[in-house]
Design an enzyme around this catalytic site. Structure first.
Site, PDB file in Angstrom:
ATOM      1  N   LYS A  47       8.372   4.075  -3.375  1.00  0.00           N
ATOM      2  CA  LYS A  47       7.726   5.027  -2.899  1.00  0.00           C
ATOM      3  C   LYS A  47       6.601   5.391  -3.571  1.00  0.00           C
ATOM      4  O   LYS A  47       6.733   6.065  -4.875  1.00  0.00           O
ATOM      5  CB  LYS A  47       8.726   6.295  -2.431  1.00  0.00           C
ATOM      6  N   LYS A 105       7.288   2.589   1.044  1.00  0.00           N
ATOM      7  CA  LYS A 105       6.511   3.749   1.626  1.00  0.00           C
ATOM      8  C   LYS A 105       5.330   3.954   1.071  1.00  0.00           C
ATOM      9  O   LYS A 105       5.458   4.244  -0.157  1.00  0.00           O
ATOM     10  CB  LYS A 105       7.458   4.880   1.792  1.00  0.00           C
TER      11      LYS A 105
END
Ligand code: PBG
Length: 328
Positions: free
Chosen positions: A200, A253
């Site tokens: 992330k 992400k």
């Protein structure tokens, strides 16, 4: 073989032939819809930066889940918008909070939908960081990794108890997958899966989400815990760590500015890979379409196809319902 013997256009001539040779498929059984659950009843509050997305109370969330299940969307991931916040984010594990309440209600109304609970403290801390704060020996205020772990594990236990199939830690604290796995197993919930937001990145594309979830940090940024956008090798190290700690699925992400990372991760590991088509990626298309600059349905399907083509098995996307309808 070369022209004129070889003519690639032969296989592009009709829709049937194009479908026959298509390499990547897009189906709603790979889509997870993020939903923002708030308190109250009958509440559907628009999110200015994310046209078409709303904060919803539990009852309205259940209606929304019914329509997602009707069009074949695989599941939902819930984010909570609590009434009050505190420095430690205790509200994340409140069984009366919007997320556990919604999990129980959706489970009863939509038995086949897969129910995911995002696990993080940023929606529940009054300072908006993903863990409690501490003062380091240097005098610097930092996000306290080890103090966050029991809070995250408690939140995961609470969501599992309320009916989550999947808990998805998005906090980026080190060691949280192991802490959550141990807490779930100790509760006899070894069947609850962990999808870790393993790679992330500290991204500008989360901007609209922070309005949606009321989770913007009140000072500083998240660069001391989320990844540097310049790093791809490090993503492989992060996913290896999370798999070793017990992650069943790992996530990359955002998706669009990180398609190369999705591909590298897909080629590197043997667990399913999820990708999060984040709020900023959604809002860019919405804004351009609202101005008449893009053909929205085509842009949506092209973007989702690109994420699948890069290697994602599962896509978390605010376009889930719209895309499922377009495909249906
Ligand atoms: C919370 C969390 C964020 C997102 C998912 N979980 C925001 C953040 O890290 O600041 C972003 C989702 C999106 O932008 O759609 N940790």
């Amino acid at each position: 073989m070369s022209f004129p013997t070889h003519r690639p256009r032969r296989l592009r001539r009709t829709a049937t032939i194009r479908a026959m040779v298509r390499e990547t498929t897009l189906t709603p059984d790979r889509f997870i819809a993020p939903l923002f659950v708030t308190t109250g009843t009958g509440v559907r509050r628009g999110i200015a930066a994310m046209p078409g997305c709303d904060q919803m109370s539990v009852d309205v969330t259940v209606d929304e889940c019914r329509s997602l299940a009707d069009v074949g969307v695989s599941g939902v991931i819930l984010f909570g918008i609590p009434d009050s916040k505190d420095p430690h984010g205790y509200g994340a594990a409140d069984p009366d909070g919007p997320v556990p309440q919604a999990l129980t209600a959706i489970r009863a109304a939509c038995p086949t939908l897969s129910l995911w609970a995002d696990v993080c403290l940023c929606e529940y801390t009054d300072h908006g960081h993903c863990g409690p704060l501490a003062t380091a020996p240097t005098g610097e205020v930092v996000v306290d990794n080890d103090a966050a772990l029991p809070r995250l594990a408690e939140a995961a236990r609470c969501y599992a108890k309320a009916g989550a199939d999947v808990v998805a830690p998005s906090d980026m604290m080190d060691g949280r997958v192991a802490a959550i796995r141990a807490a779930l197993d100790a509760d006899g919930r070894s069947d609850v899966a962990i999808v870790s937001y393993a790679a992330k990145y500290a991204s500008a594309f989360y901007g609209p989400f922070r309005e949606a979830a009321g989770s913007a940090p009140s000072f500083g940024d998240r660069r001391s815990y989320q990844m540097d956008p310049a790093n791809a090798r490090e993503a492989l190290a992060e996913v290896e760590t999370d798999i070793a700690e017990g992650a069943d699925v790992i996530m990359v992400k955002p998706a669009l500015a990180y398609l190369d990372v999705i591909r590298r991760v897909r080629d590197h590991v043997h667990v399913p890979v999820a990708a999060y088509n984040v709020s900023g990626e959604y809002s860019m298309i919405k804004a351009a379409a609202a101005n008449g600059w893009l053909d929205e349905p085509r842009a949506i399907l092209e973007v989702l196809t690109s994420i699948r083509r890069a290697g994602a098995d599962i896509i978390l996307t605010y376009f889930a319902k719209e895309a499922a309808r377009l495909l249906g």
